[in-house]
Design a protein around this motif. Structure first.
Motif, mmCIF file in Angstrom:
data_model
loop_
_atom_site.group_PDB
_atom_site.id
_atom_site.type_symbol
_atom_site.label_atom_id
_atom_site.label_comp_id
_atom_site.label_asym_id
_atom_site.label_seq_id
_atom_site.Cartn_x
_atom_site.Cartn_y
_atom_site.Cartn_z
ATOM 1 N N ARG A 214 42.825 49.999 33.259
ATOM 2 C CA ARG A 214 43.504 51.295 33.118
ATOM 3 C C ARG A 214 45.011 51.117 32.939
ATOM 4 N N GLN A 217 46.399 49.956 29.579
ATOM 5 C CA GLN A 217 46.504 50.963 28.525
ATOM 6 C C GLN A 217 47.735 51.847 28.704
ATOM 7 N N GLN A 218 48.279 51.858 29.939
ATOM 8 C CA GLN A 218 49.414 52.731 30.237
ATOM 9 C C GLN A 218 50.764 52.020 30.144
ATOM 10 N N SER A 253 43.799 42.031 30.353
ATOM 11 C CA SER A 253 44.899 42.993 30.385
ATOM 12 C C SER A 253 45.483 43.175 28.988
ATOM 13 N N GLN A 254 45.616 44.415 28.589
ATOM 14 C CA GLN A 254 46.292 44.703 27.325
ATOM 15 C C GLN A 254 47.806 44.599 27.476
#
Length: 339
Positions: A214, A217-218, A253-254
């Motif tokens: 999550r 993405q933020q 992790s993006q």
């Protein structure tokens, strides 16, 4: 007769030598070094190497002993109690003039009953919590060095990674007190022009995996405040190996992973800017020397560590299209932490 005289003289010489050796050992100041973790931990290795070298530089004969509590990860209550009892026995049996305490767990479990005792002096280092948490602010027999995350250096690294544009920085950590203390340091810092999201702390690996997905993405950067105390499942006592956590986080992790733990890059992360164990080991030894010269602990205010070590994994940086200036690479190469 001559043989009896010679035997008597040899016996007297040996007895005198034994007395002198005993007197020498008795009069040498006793210094006990107490570690929260184990001797194979890279942070501890750095502390010990610097401490030993600096103690030799004092040119003062000392009687030293090392004790390792082995409390990495998230040890259970019983294990902590056993380790604390063993450490307290080491203090009682060795009767040190000076006790050197590294890291918060040892300070938490061992030093409270030693504070303000006139027969022992305490030198602490690698302490993340504030002085009041351990009672050091009210102790007349304690002095040392606080460990603080090099947040200014971390912010500068984020600025270089962003190449002039503000980045979003997420923060995640496990639920141990030491990770909470680190997260508080990160949250209290002014990250402008970048935006720091609220730090999240979780107890178990499934919750960690959800949060990493999550937050990735933020945010552009994912700061990892602590990851060595994650339980395999909610309510489980099994701790996930740090290398598994680090590798999984980096792979999924993006956001680019960034931490202030000396083991983060070897465990799978991309960048780490960490407090210097060499600075803390050296500071502890120098304080020991000042106490042995007669300075009172109360006259030596607590210091805050300033030096830091840079670790970089170039391929992991490139995976997400980031690049640090050559000065970071040079610093990591000089420290032997460039991969």
């Amino acid at each position: 007769m001559k043989k009896s005289t010679a035997t008597l003289l040899v016996s007297a010489f040996l007895l005198l030598a034994l007395v002198l050796v005993g007197y020498y050992n008795i009069t040498r100041p006793r210094v006990l070094i107490l570690h929260s973790y184990d001797p194979e931990f890279s942070w501890v290795k750095g502390l010990d190497a610097s401490l030993r070298k600096s103690l030799k530089g004092l040119q003062r004969p000392l009687l030293t002993r090392w004790h390792y509590m082995g409390l990495r990860g998230a040890p259970g209550t019983q294990f902590q109690e056993t380790a604390a009892a063993s450490a307290k026995r080491a203090v009682a049996s060795f009767e040190p003039k000076i006790l050197v305490v590294f890291d918060d767990i040892a300070a938490e479990l061992v030093t409270p009953e030693l504070l303000n005792r006139p027969d022992i002096q305490i030198v602490y280092a690698g302490i993340d919590e504030d002085l009041a948490h351990h009672g050091f602010d009210r102790a007349s027999n304690a002095t040392g060095m606080l460990e603080r995350i090099p947040v200014a250096a971390l912010r500068d690294a984020v600025s270089h990674l962003g190449q002039g544009r503000p980045l979003r920085v997420a923060c995640i950590g496990d639920a141990r007190p030491v990770a909470e203390a680190e997260a508080a340091q990160v949250s209290a810092f002014d990250w402008r022009p970048h935006k720091l999201l609220p730090c999240e702390q979780v107890d178990n690996f499934p919750a960690w995996q959800e949060a990493v997905g999550r937050l990735g993405q933020q945010a552009d950067i994912l700061f990892v405040a602590g990851y060595r105390g994650l339980h395999r499942q909610p309510g489980s006592t099994e701790v996930v190996p740090p290398a598994e956590v680090g590798s999984w986080t980096e792979a999924h992790s993006q956001a680019l992973t960034l931490a202030s733990k000396i083991t983060f890059v070897p465990d799978g992360g991309a960048i780490a800017i960490t407090p210097s164990p060499q600075e803390h080991g050296q500071a502890a030894a120098l304080l020991v020397g000042r106490l042995l010269k007669g300075e009172a602990p109360g006259s030596l205010p607590a210091e805050t560590g300033k030096a830091f070590v840079v670790s970089v994994h170039q391929a992991r940086l490139q995976r997400l299209g980031y690049q640090l200036p050559p000065v970071y690479e040079a610093a990591a190469r000089a420290a032997g932490t460039l991969q």
